[in-house]
Write a protein that holds these residues in place. Structure first.
Motif, PDB file in Angstrom:
ATOM      1  N   ASN A  17      25.353  -5.985  10.324  1.00 48.06           N
ATOM      2  CA  ASN A  17      24.798  -7.001  11.223  1.00 48.06           C
ATOM      3  C   ASN A  17      23.887  -7.983  10.497  1.00 48.06           C
ATOM      4  N   GLY A  18      24.221  -8.288   9.249  1.00 47.68           N
ATOM      5  CA  GLY A  18      23.475  -9.306   8.508  1.00 47.68           C
ATOM      6  C   GLY A  18      22.230  -8.827   7.794  1.00 47.68           C
ATOM      7  N   GLY A  19      22.043  -7.498   7.676  1.00 41.81           N
ATOM      8  CA  GLY A  19      20.840  -7.047   7.009  1.00 41.81           C
ATOM      9  C   GLY A  19      20.842  -5.581   6.628  1.00 41.81           C
ATOM     10  N   PHE A  20      19.653  -5.106   6.256  1.00 47.26           N
ATOM     11  CA  PHE A  20      19.451  -3.743   5.781  1.00 47.26           C
ATOM     12  C   PHE A  20      18.159  -3.190   6.370  1.00 47.26           C
ATOM     13  N   ARG A  21      18.094  -1.863   6.468  1.00 49.95           N
ATOM     14  CA  ARG A  21      16.856  -1.178   6.865  1.00 49.95           C
ATOM     15  C   ARG A  21      16.496  -0.190   5.757  1.00 49.95           C
ATOM     16  N   PHE A  22      15.220  -0.192   5.390  1.00 47.29           N
ATOM     17  CA  PHE A  22      14.706   0.737   4.388  1.00 47.29           C
ATOM     18  C   PHE A  22      13.184   0.805   4.531  1.00 47.29           C
ATOM     19  N   ALA A  23      12.608   1.940   4.195  1.00 50.02           N
ATOM     20  CA  ALA A  23      11.147   2.125   4.196  1.00 50.02           C
ATOM     21  C   ALA A  23      10.505   1.654   5.504  1.00 50.02           C
ATOM     22  N   ASP A  24      11.114   1.989   6.640  1.00 50.05           N
ATOM     23  CA  ASP A  24      10.613   1.597   7.960  1.00 50.05           C
ATOM     24  C   ASP A  24      10.507   0.082   8.146  1.00 50.05           C
ATOM     25  N   MET A  25      11.333  -0.662   7.411  1.00 52.56           N
ATOM     26  CA  MET A  25      11.355  -2.126   7.525  1.00 52.56           C
ATOM     27  C   MET A  25      12.792  -2.584   7.649  1.00 52.56           C
ATOM     28  N   SER A  26      12.957  -3.848   8.005  1.00 55.99           N
ATOM     29  CA  SER A  26      14.295  -4.435   8.001  1.00 55.99           C
ATOM     30  C   SER A  26      14.258  -5.740   7.215  1.00 55.99           C
ATOM     31  N   HIS A  27      15.408  -6.081   6.668  1.00 58.97           N
ATOM     32  CA  HIS A  27      15.536  -7.309   5.882  1.00 58.97           C
ATOM     33  C   HIS A  27      16.859  -7.963   6.232  1.00 58.97           C
ATOM     34  N   ARG A  28      16.850  -9.239   6.530  1.00 57.40           N
ATOM     35  CA  ARG A  28      18.074  -9.997   6.780  1.00 57.40           C
ATOM     36  C   ARG A  28      18.494 -10.660   5.471  1.00 57.40           C
ATOM     37  N   GLY A  29      19.750 -10.485   5.093  1.00 54.84           N
ATOM     38  CA  GLY A  29      20.252 -11.052   3.855  1.00 54.84           C
ATOM     39  C   GLY A  29      20.527  -9.980   2.821  1.00 54.84           C
ATOM     40  N   SER A  30      20.924 -10.422   1.653  1.00 51.77           N
ATOM     41  CA  SER A  30      21.295  -9.528   0.556  1.00 51.77           C
ATOM     42  C   SER A  30      20.063  -8.968  -0.143  1.00 51.77           C
ATOM     43  N   LEU A  31      20.272  -7.871  -0.889  1.00 48.23           N
ATOM     44  CA  LEU A  31      19.176  -7.187  -1.582  1.00 48.23           C
ATOM     45  C   LEU A  31      19.494  -6.941  -3.044  1.00 48.23           C
ATOM     46  N   LEU A  32      18.438  -6.911  -3.832  1.00 44.81           N
ATOM     47  CA  LEU A  32      18.492  -6.519  -5.226  1.00 44.81           C
ATOM     48  C   LEU A  32      17.502  -5.360  -5.378  1.00 44.81           C
ATOM     49  N   CYS A  33      18.013  -4.171  -5.730  1.00 43.86           N
ATOM     50  CA  CYS A  33      17.179  -2.964  -5.831  1.00 43.86           C
ATOM     51  C   CYS A  33      16.993  -2.599  -7.304  1.00 43.86           C
ATOM     52  N   LEU A  34      15.746  -2.642  -7.753  1.00 43.74           N
ATOM     53  CA  LEU A  34      15.415  -2.412  -9.149  1.00 43.74           C
ATOM     54  C   LEU A  34      14.306  -1.372  -9.264  1.00 43.74           C
ATOM     55  N   PRO A  35      14.051  -0.856 -10.457  1.00 43.68           N
ATOM     56  CA  PRO A  35      12.954   0.094 -10.611  1.00 43.68           C
ATOM     57  C   PRO A  35      11.606  -0.460 -10.139  1.00 43.68           C
ATOM     58  N   SER A  36      11.400  -1.766 -10.266  1.00 45.70           N
ATOM     59  CA  SER A  36      10.126  -2.378  -9.869  1.00 45.70           C
ATOM     60  C   SER A  36      10.016  -2.624  -8.371  1.00 45.70           C
ATOM     61  N   GLY A  37      11.123  -2.524  -7.641  1.00 48.72           N
ATOM     62  CA  GLY A  37      11.068  -2.745  -6.204  1.00 48.72           C
ATOM     63  C   GLY A  37      12.369  -3.276  -5.639  1.00 48.72           C
ATOM     64  N   ILE A  38      12.309  -3.606  -4.362  1.00 49.43           N
ATOM     65  CA  ILE A  38      13.466  -4.144  -3.642  1.00 49.43           C
ATOM     66  C   ILE A  38      13.158  -5.594  -3.306  1.00 49.43           C
ATOM     67  N   TYR A  39      14.085  -6.475  -3.659  1.00 47.34           N
ATOM     68  CA  TYR A  39      13.887  -7.914  -3.533  1.00 47.34           C
ATOM     69  C   TYR A  39      14.967  -8.532  -2.658  1.00 47.34           C
ATOM     70  N   GLY A  40      14.600  -9.558  -1.901  1.00 43.16           N
ATOM     71  CA  GLY A  40      15.596 -10.371  -1.233  1.00 43.16           C
ATOM     72  C   GLY A  40      16.392 -11.111  -2.300  1.00 43.16           C
ATOM     73  N   TRP A  41      17.696 -11.305  -2.049  1.00 42.44           N
ATOM     74  CA  TRP A  41      18.594 -11.903  -3.061  1.00 42.44           C
ATOM     75  C   TRP A  41      19.449 -12.941  -2.358  1.00 42.44           C
ATOM     76  N   ASN A  42      19.370 -14.184  -2.775  1.00 41.46           N
ATOM     77  CA  ASN A  42      20.084 -15.289  -2.122  1.00 41.46           C
ATOM     78  C   ASN A  42      21.547 -15.352  -2.537  1.00 41.46           C
ATOM     79  N   VAL A  43      22.306 -14.349  -2.140  1.00 44.35           N
ATOM     80  CA  VAL A  43      23.738 -14.294  -2.425  1.00 44.35           C
ATOM     81  C   VAL A  43      24.446 -13.899  -1.140  1.00 44.35           C
TER      82      VAL A  43
END
Length: 122
Positions: A17-43
Motif C-alpha cells: 500500500n505504498g509504504g513500510f512499517r518498522f519500529a512502531d512507525m510507518s514510512h511511505r515510499g522506498s527504503l534503504l536499510c543500512l548498518p547506520s539506520g533506515i533511510y527514505g529512498w527516492n526510488v
C-alpha cells in the motif's frame, strides 16, 4: 534520499500500500536499510538502478557482506554496472521481489548478519 531517517536497525513489520512499517512507525515510499539506520529512498518501480543511487551504501561497504535489492512486485536483474560496483566492494548483491527481500532481510537481521537492503515500494 529523503530526509527520513531511523537511527538503528529494525526488522520490517509490514509492506505494501505504498509504504513500510518498522519500529512502531510507518514510512511511505522506498527504503534503504543500512548498518547506520533506515533511510527514505527516492526510488520508484521502473526507476533505472544505477550505482549513483547507492552512494550511501558505498560509504558503509566495509560493514556489509550481503545487500538485498527488493525490485518491486517482480524480480528484475541488476544492471551489470551495479553488480560490478557491489562486487568491487566485496558485497554479495541479490535482487528479488520486494516481498521476498523483506522476508530475507528480516531473517538475516535476526541472525545478526552484515546485511543491508534497498526496498522499492509496492
Amino acid at each position: 534520499m529523503n530526509e527520513a531517517h531511523f537511527p538503528g536497525r529494525a526488522p520490517i513489520d509490514a509492506y505494501g500500500n505504498g509504504g513500510f512499517r518498522f519500529a512502531d512507525m510507518s514510512h511511505r515510499g522506498s527504503l534503504l536499510c543500512l548498518p547506520s539506520g533506515i533511510y527514505g529512498w527516492n526510488v520508484e518501480q521502473g526507476t533505472e538502478l544505477t550505482a549513483n543511487l547507492f552512494s550511501k551504501v558505498w560509504g558503509e561497504a566495509s560493514d556489509l557482506e550481503v545487500f538485498l535489492v527488493g525490485t518491486g512486485l517482480d524480480i528484475k536483474m541488476l544492471p551489470l554496472e551495479l553488480k560490478e560496483a557491489f562486487k568491487s566492494r566485496a558485497i554479495s548483491s541479490d535482487p528479488m521481489s520486494t516481498g521476498a527481500a523483506v522476508r530475507t532481510y528480516n531473517v538475516l537481521l535476526a541472525e545478526q548478519r552484515a546485511v543491508g537492503a534497498a526496498f522499492i515500494v509496492v
